[in-house]
Write an enzyme that holds these catalytic residues in place. Structure first.
Site, PDB file in Angstrom:
ATOM      1  N   GLU A 235      12.850  12.086   2.822  1.00 61.14           N
ATOM      2  CA  GLU A 235      13.387  13.080   1.891  1.00 61.14           C
ATOM      3  C   GLU A 235      14.351  12.442   0.899  1.00 61.14           C
ATOM      4  O   GLU A 235      15.416  12.993   0.586  1.00 61.14           O
ATOM      5  CB  GLU A 235      14.074  14.221   2.658  1.00 61.14           C
ATOM      6  CG  GLU A 235      13.125  14.916   3.609  1.00 61.14           C
ATOM      7  CD  GLU A 235      13.700  16.154   4.275  1.00 61.14           C
ATOM      8  OE1 GLU A 235      14.911  16.216   4.498  1.00 61.14           O
ATOM      9  OE2 GLU A 235      12.901  17.071   4.559  1.00 61.14           O
ATOM     10  N   ASP A 314       8.525  20.529  10.780  1.00 61.67           N
ATOM     11  CA  ASP A 314       9.979  20.644  10.652  1.00 61.67           C
ATOM     12  C   ASP A 314      10.468  21.985  11.175  1.00 61.67           C
ATOM     13  O   ASP A 314      10.703  22.899  10.389  1.00 61.67           O
ATOM     14  CB  ASP A 314      10.367  20.468   9.172  1.00 61.67           C
ATOM     15  CG  ASP A 314      11.877  20.439   8.956  1.00 61.67           C
ATOM     16  OD1 ASP A 314      12.607  20.405   9.956  1.00 61.67           O
ATOM     17  OD2 ASP A 314      12.307  20.448   7.794  1.00 61.67           O
ATOM     18  N   GLU A 342      18.240  27.372  10.684  1.00 62.23           N
ATOM     19  CA  GLU A 342      17.394  27.142   9.518  1.00 62.23           C
ATOM     20  C   GLU A 342      15.961  27.472   9.926  1.00 62.23           C
ATOM     21  O   GLU A 342      15.548  27.145  11.032  1.00 62.23           O
ATOM     22  CB  GLU A 342      17.477  25.672   9.106  1.00 62.23           C
ATOM     23  CG  GLU A 342      16.806  25.414   7.765  1.00 62.23           C
ATOM     24  CD  GLU A 342      16.611  23.925   7.489  1.00 62.23           C
ATOM     25  OE1 GLU A 342      16.657  23.142   8.429  1.00 62.23           O
ATOM     26  OE2 GLU A 342      16.405  23.598   6.318  1.00 62.23           O
TER      27      GLU A 342
HETATM   28  C1  GCV Z   1      19.377  17.130   6.939  1.00 59.93           C
HETATM   29  C2  GCV Z   1      14.887  19.726   6.772  1.00 59.93           C
HETATM   30  C3  GCV Z   1      16.166  20.289   6.207  1.00 59.93           C
HETATM   31  C4  GCV Z   1      17.046  19.214   5.629  1.00 59.93           C
HETATM   32  C5  GCV Z   1      17.296  18.201   6.714  1.00 59.93           C
HETATM   33  C6  GCV Z   1      15.962  17.625   7.183  1.00 59.93           C
HETATM   34  C7  GCV Z   1      16.138  16.604   8.282  1.00 59.93           C
HETATM   35  O1  GCV Z   1      14.057  19.271   5.745  1.00 59.93           O
HETATM   36  O2  GCV Z   1      15.896  21.229   5.220  1.00 59.93           O
HETATM   37  O3  GCV Z   1      18.264  19.795   5.225  1.00 59.93           O
HETATM   38  O4  GCV Z   1      18.150  17.224   6.266  1.00 59.93           O
HETATM   39  O5  GCV Z   1      15.168  18.658   7.664  1.00 59.93           O
HETATM   40  O6  GCV Z   1      15.911  16.954   9.435  1.00 59.93           O
HETATM   41  O7  GCV Z   1      16.494  15.474   8.011  1.00 59.93           O
END
Ligand code: GCV
Length: 761
Positions: A235, A314, A342
């Site tokens: 990412e 995820d 989340e």
């Molecule tokens: C901390 C998801 C979340 C990101 C997170 C990522 C990860 O994509 O939206 O905020 O990053 O997972 O686990 O690294």
């Protein structure tokens, strides 16, 4: 100090070695495994003592909490005789707290930060008053959590700054008093971006030397630090691909810097290309972790642990487990589980984790449940375990949600013993939190255990995943947001069918990453479980499930069942009025009212989207037909202007009305039967402002409220995050009565309105 065995009956606490020194007669106790404890009644010189003997200091602490837990849960301790040790050495949290700047006023929180500010950090440094962190650390110890990453895995450079060491020392000191060791998130490019070197190539001797001296410096300040966690090539973070090195190459210099200090490197397997080509039918994010890591098995140092998210995408509401768990037999592994809300805003998660942990990978065609792999039992790995992702929060309830606490509690208990049943864990939590009234306990346990499937039903059944704002807040409904971009959380729904074809025969080949027995089950439409069908296969809407229903009808039914279950949840909670203290009763009722409203929106949005896309009507005639609903755009409007919403499915009739005057109103006449009614007003509550609404019936003001909730959308326009509802019951209506909603905007919040539904009470 020498202690003598007490002469009166007492609770005797200590490590087994200490206890034996002062009372050798207690040699009867068999030593528990590391961090474990025995609790036992023993007689000394005619006096009965309750002895808590720990294998070590943490064991004493965990044994003491175990005793308190038993007492709190109303269990008898009369004949207590217990010996326990944790399933794995790693029972850690990764806090996704941010050290840096706090959220600016007016900027909406992320779904994670909906729950309040960090207990560790404030304005870029450790909080001056860390008393709340003490409580937090004690809470972690009470469920056996022994490590905690102190900030988000998207590592902030300042954590490695020498000036920051005093802050880390303070935080580590508080955690230490409860047996919790801190973990630091580090960025792989640090030798260059913090150290000022020309490179961060892991093969470069200077870069390796930088890791060594930085690690030594950190350990001089915090000698018991548990280690580092690293997110590389993920990412947007930099990683070994910058130098065409592997992840094993990347881990080596850092692991070697940690080794002399006994530190561990947690290397996250959450590595994927977020610029995939959506038009490439073979592209598949789910393949990524296995593709990057399985060939590296055996090439990591023994103090490296590969931290693998439970599923290959995820934290989606339903995913298969990651095939990587079955593919690393010579490498330490840990499972990363979400505690955080989340993607799973409404979910209580213990049953969900249990599902993943109990899943049998069939490695070598024998029993290999994920829990045996991550605890090191299956492949005899020395280190491994559980990492729970969450945040800390200053909110008095810890998470602004009483029920969400069950997740943190449950994580600790499941990490301690993954064989514990979800029901046992949740019952324990319920008794400790709400007391031992049998009706209360039964109702709450039952609600908790139903929660995951309910959430799945009203968000994304059949392995559709969570149909949310993938490129945005990961919270509100937006069915197409996952499509046509590089992030790979695709469902590929079109006019004819839905699902990702991940088969070996004609698809992305993801299924082939599992052991032959598991792959065979997923590959065949005959044996693929319905709840993962469209995760694994692309099928026409008319495909029949094992249940006999078509896929499209299942999507419709599931959303109606899920939304109904959320209403039932509320009814269940109401049945506890008078059994739970007033404050918690009201706060929980309010959150369940919100959830029921959110579930109704998800139902209408997802079912409506699939109806419009497939053109196939709902066999029960519900989707797209809302006879008791009066669309705002169809009302008599004064000042309000109709406008189509950004994602068509997120407003009834695809349109909301918005007010750009100082005050607007929307009215209609009641055409139904006389009697007592409930009015449901669906409106939009942006993060900004506090627009006011008033509801008038026949010239009388019957309700007024402010749109002052803080939902995580940045838009000052209606969307699937800001849509919310107000229920007003006990309204007497006669045919012809005039019903009118008045909206008063506040700044950019324009008192947007979707519809009013009139129901018999
Ligand atoms: C901390 C998801 C979340 C990101 C997170 C990522 C990860 O994509 O939206 O905020 O990053 O997972 O686990 O690294």
């Amino acid at each position: 100090m020498e202690h003598q065995a007490p002469s009166e009956s007492a609770v005797v606490l200590g490590t087994l070695d200490e206890i034996l020194k002062s009372a050798p007669q207690l040699a009867l106790i068999e030593k528990p495994g590391a961090e474990g404890y025995c609790i036992k009644w023993l007689e000394l010189r005619g006096v009965r003592h309750l002895v808590i003997a720990g294998a070590d200091e943490r064991g004493v602490l965990y044994g003491s909490f175990a005793l308190l837990r038993k007492i709190g849960a109303g269990e008898s301790i009369r004949d207590l005789d217990q010996r326990q040790a944790p399933s794995a050495p790693v029972r850690w949290l990764n806090l996704w707290d941010v050290v840096g700047v706090p959220r600016a006023p007016g900027v909406p929180p992320s779904p994670m930060r909906l729950f309040g500010d960090s207990v560790l950090w404030e304005n870029g440094s450790a909080r001056r008053d860390l008393s709340r962190l003490h409580d937090f650390a004690r809470m972690l110890a009470s469920v056996g959590i022994n490590g905690c990453a102190v900030s988000i895995v998207n590592a902030e450079p300042r954590l490695l700054d020498p000036n920051f060491l005093p802050e880390l020392k303070r935080i580590a000191g508080v955690f230490r008093s409860w047996g919790v060791r801190i973990v630091l998130p580090v960025d792989f490019s640090s030798p260059k971006h913090i150290g000022g070197l020309a490179t961060f190539d892991p093969f470069d001797a200077k870069a390796a030397a930088w890791w060594k001296s930085k690690t030594d410096e950190l350990y001089a300040a915090v000698p018991d630090m548990a280690g580092f966690v690293m997110k590389a090539d993920s990412e947007g973070t930099l990683g070994p691909s910058a130098y065409e090195r592997t992840h094993a190459d990347a881990a080596r210099p850092i692991a070697r810097a940690l080794k002399p200090h006994g530190g561990l490197l947690f290397y996250r397997a959450f590595v994927y290309n977020h610029r995939l080509d959506w038009n490439d039918m073979k592209a598949d994010r789910a393949r990524a972790a296995y593709d990057y890591f399985h060939a590296l098995d055996g090439r990591f140092d023994d103090n490296v642990v590969i931290q693998i998210k439970n599923g290959p995408i995820d934290f989606q509401v339903r995913e298969p487990v990651s095939p990587l768990f079955g593919a690393l037999e010579k490498t330490n592994q840990a499972i990363e589980l979400p505690i955080i809300q989340e993607y799973m805003g409404g979910g209580r998660l213990v049953p969900w984790w249990k599902d993943a942990l109990d899943f049998d990978m069939r490695v070598g065609d024998s029993d290999t449940p994920v829990k045996a792999i991550v605890t090191g039992r299956a492949f005899r790995q020395p280190v491994g375990g559980f990492v729970g992702v969450t945040i800390s929060s200053m909110d008095p309830t810890w998470t602004r949600s009483h029920f969400a606490q069950a997740n943190l509690y449950g994580f600790g208990r499941v990490a301690w013993d993954p064989d514990l049943g979800a029901e046992n864990v949740i019952e324990e939590w319920t008794r400790l939190t709400f007391g031992n009234d049998p009706t209360t306990v039964r109702t709450i346990v039952d609600m908790n255990l139903r929660s995951w499937r309910m959430y799945e039903k009203y968000t994304g059944p059949l392995g559709l995943q969570t149909l949310t704002e993938i490129t945005g807040n990961h919270y509100g409904v937006a069915v197409e947001a996952s499509e046509n971009n590089g992030w790979g959380q695709w469902h590929r729904a079109d006019a004819d069918g839905v699902g990702m074809n991940r088969t070996v025969a004609t698809g992305t080949g993801f299924i082939g990453q599992f052991s032959p027995a598991v792959a065979a089950m997923y590959e065949s439409l005959e044996t693929c479980p319905d709840d993962l069908l469209v995760f694994m296969h692309h099928v026409p809407y008319t495909h029949k499930l094992h249940s006999g229903k078509t896929v499209i009808q299942h999507i419709y039914d599931s959303h109606y069942e899920g939304a109904e279950a959320a209403e039932e949840y509320l009814r269940d909670w109401r049945s506890l009025a008078g059994r739970v203290d007033d404050q918690r009763y009201r706060e929980i009722r309010a959150s369940l009212e919100y959830q029921a409203g959110a579930a109704e929106l998800w139902r209408d949005a997802v079912a409506g989207w699939f109806f419009k896309t497939s053109g196939i009507p709902d066999a029960h005639g519900r989707v797209g037909r809302y006879p008791s609903r009066i669309e705002a755009e169809a009302m008599k409007l004064d000042g309000y202007m109709p406008q189509r919403v950004i994602h068509f499915e997120t407003a009834s009739g695809e349109t909301a009305v918005r007010c750009s005057a100082a005050r607007c109103s929307a009215g209609f006449r009641h055409e139904g039967a006389p009697g007592w009614h409930i009015l449901k007003v669906r409106y939009f509550d942006y993060a900004q402002g506090a627009a006011r609404f008033r509801l008038w019936v026949g010239g009388q003001l019957v309700d007024e409220w402010a749109a002052d909730d803080t939902l995580p959308t940045r838009r000052a326009e209606p969307d699937g995050t800001s849509s919310t509802r107000r229920m007003i019951s006990g309204i007497a209506l006669r045919p012809g009565d005039k019903i009118r909603v008045e909206g008063v905007p506040d700044g950019t919040e324009d008192a947007a309105l979707d519809y009013v539904e009139v129901l018999m009470d």
